[in-house]
Design a protein around this motif. Sequence first.
Motif, short mmCIF file in Angstrom:
data_model
loop_
_atom_site.label_atom_id
_atom_site.label_comp_id
_atom_site.label_asym_id
_atom_site.label_seq_id
_atom_site.Cartn_x
_atom_site.Cartn_y
_atom_site.Cartn_z
N GLY A 36 23.00 25.51 68.14
CA GLY A 36 23.11 26.65 69.04
C GLY A 36 24.25 27.60 68.73
N MET A 37 25.19 27.20 67.88
CA MET A 37 26.36 28.04 67.58
C MET A 37 26.71 27.87 66.10
N SER A 38 27.09 28.96 65.46
CA SER A 38 27.46 28.87 64.05
C SER A 38 28.80 28.15 63.89
N ASN A 39 28.96 27.48 62.76
CA ASN A 39 30.20 26.77 62.42
C ASN A 39 30.64 25.81 63.52
N THR A 40 29.68 25.12 64.12
CA THR A 40 29.97 24.23 65.23
C THR A 40 29.36 22.86 64.98
N SER A 41 30.13 21.83 65.29
CA SER A 41 29.63 20.46 65.20
C SER A 41 30.06 19.68 66.43
N ASP A 42 29.22 18.72 66.78
CA ASP A 42 29.57 17.73 67.79
C ASP A 42 29.97 16.46 67.05
N PHE A 43 31.09 15.90 67.45
CA PHE A 43 31.55 14.63 66.89
C PHE A 43 31.45 13.59 67.99
N ILE A 44 30.70 12.55 67.74
CA ILE A 44 30.57 11.46 68.71
C ILE A 44 31.49 10.35 68.23
N ILE A 45 32.45 10.00 69.06
CA ILE A 45 33.42 8.96 68.72
C ILE A 45 33.17 7.78 69.64
N MET A 46 32.84 6.66 69.05
CA MET A 46 32.52 5.47 69.81
C MET A 46 33.77 4.74 70.27
N LYS A 47 33.68 4.17 71.46
CA LYS A 47 34.71 3.30 72.03
C LYS A 47 36.04 4.03 72.26
N GLU A 48 35.96 5.28 72.65
CA GLU A 48 37.15 6.06 73.01
C GLU A 48 36.89 6.77 74.33
N ASP A 49 37.98 7.27 74.94
CA ASP A 49 37.85 7.89 76.26
C ASP A 49 38.69 9.16 76.33
N HIS A 50 39.10 9.53 77.54
CA HIS A 50 39.84 10.77 77.78
C HIS A 50 41.15 10.83 77.02
N THR A 51 41.78 9.71 76.77
CA THR A 51 43.07 9.71 76.08
C THR A 51 42.93 10.35 74.71
N VAL A 52 42.00 9.88 73.91
CA VAL A 52 41.79 10.43 72.57
C VAL A 52 41.13 11.80 72.66
N GLY A 53 40.20 11.97 73.58
CA GLY A 53 39.50 13.24 73.72
C GLY A 53 40.44 14.39 74.01
N ASN A 54 41.31 14.21 74.98
CA ASN A 54 42.25 15.27 75.34
C ASN A 54 43.25 15.53 74.22
N LEU A 55 43.76 14.47 73.62
CA LEU A 55 44.72 14.61 72.52
C LEU A 55 44.11 15.43 71.38
N LEU A 56 42.92 15.05 70.94
CA LEU A 56 42.28 15.77 69.84
C LEU A 56 41.93 17.20 70.23
N ALA A 57 41.31 17.39 71.38
CA ALA A 57 40.90 18.74 71.78
C ALA A 57 42.08 19.69 71.84
N GLU A 58 43.19 19.24 72.40
CA GLU A 58 44.37 20.10 72.50
C GLU A 58 44.95 20.44 71.13
N HIS A 59 44.94 19.49 70.21
CA HIS A 59 45.44 19.77 68.86
C HIS A 59 44.45 20.64 68.07
N PHE A 60 43.16 20.47 68.29
CA PHE A 60 42.19 21.35 67.64
C PHE A 60 42.41 22.79 68.09
N LYS A 61 42.65 22.98 69.37
CA LYS A 61 42.83 24.33 69.92
C LYS A 61 44.03 25.05 69.31
N GLN A 62 45.00 24.29 68.84
CA GLN A 62 46.20 24.89 68.23
C GLN A 62 45.99 25.31 66.78
N HIS A 63 44.90 24.84 66.17
CA HIS A 63 44.63 25.16 64.77
C HIS A 63 44.20 26.62 64.66
#
Length: 135
Positions: free
Chosen positions: A32-59
């Motif tokens: 649905g969007m160019s240059n976009t991917s969904d990454f499914i990470i098994m056995k992780e929760d909000h701790t890793v999700g928030n950490l990664l999302a916030e660091h991705f946003k800074q890139h």
Amino acid sequence: MSCHTECNSIGAFDLFLLNDGEKKITEKPFAGMSNTSDFIIMKEDHTVGNLLAEHFKQHPHVMMAGYKVAHPNVPELLIRLQTDGTATPREIFVEVCKQLVASLGQLAQNFTREYELRRMATAGEQDSNGPNGRP
């Protein structure tokens, strides 16, 4: 044991240990969007999700990053990452993860150094006092 109990029970380790043959991370390009991917990470929760999302946003090449956890009993984290096209979502994902590992490694070294210095200082104070805690 009834099916209700068996079907709804989750083993103590099922929420964080990978099963045999289970991949930790899977990338699925998002049509649905160019240059976009969904990454499914098994056995992780909000701790890793928030950490990664916030660091991705800074890139500088990231246009959008976010995550969701479908349900607390479903050990699966979804991260959606869109780039400006100068790098693929996978390249940004790997780069940010490497930066985080290096940063957390440095934090661990600093913490250990500070802990050891304080331990030595405390031991030195105790040694300078007599057996009854007096100089």
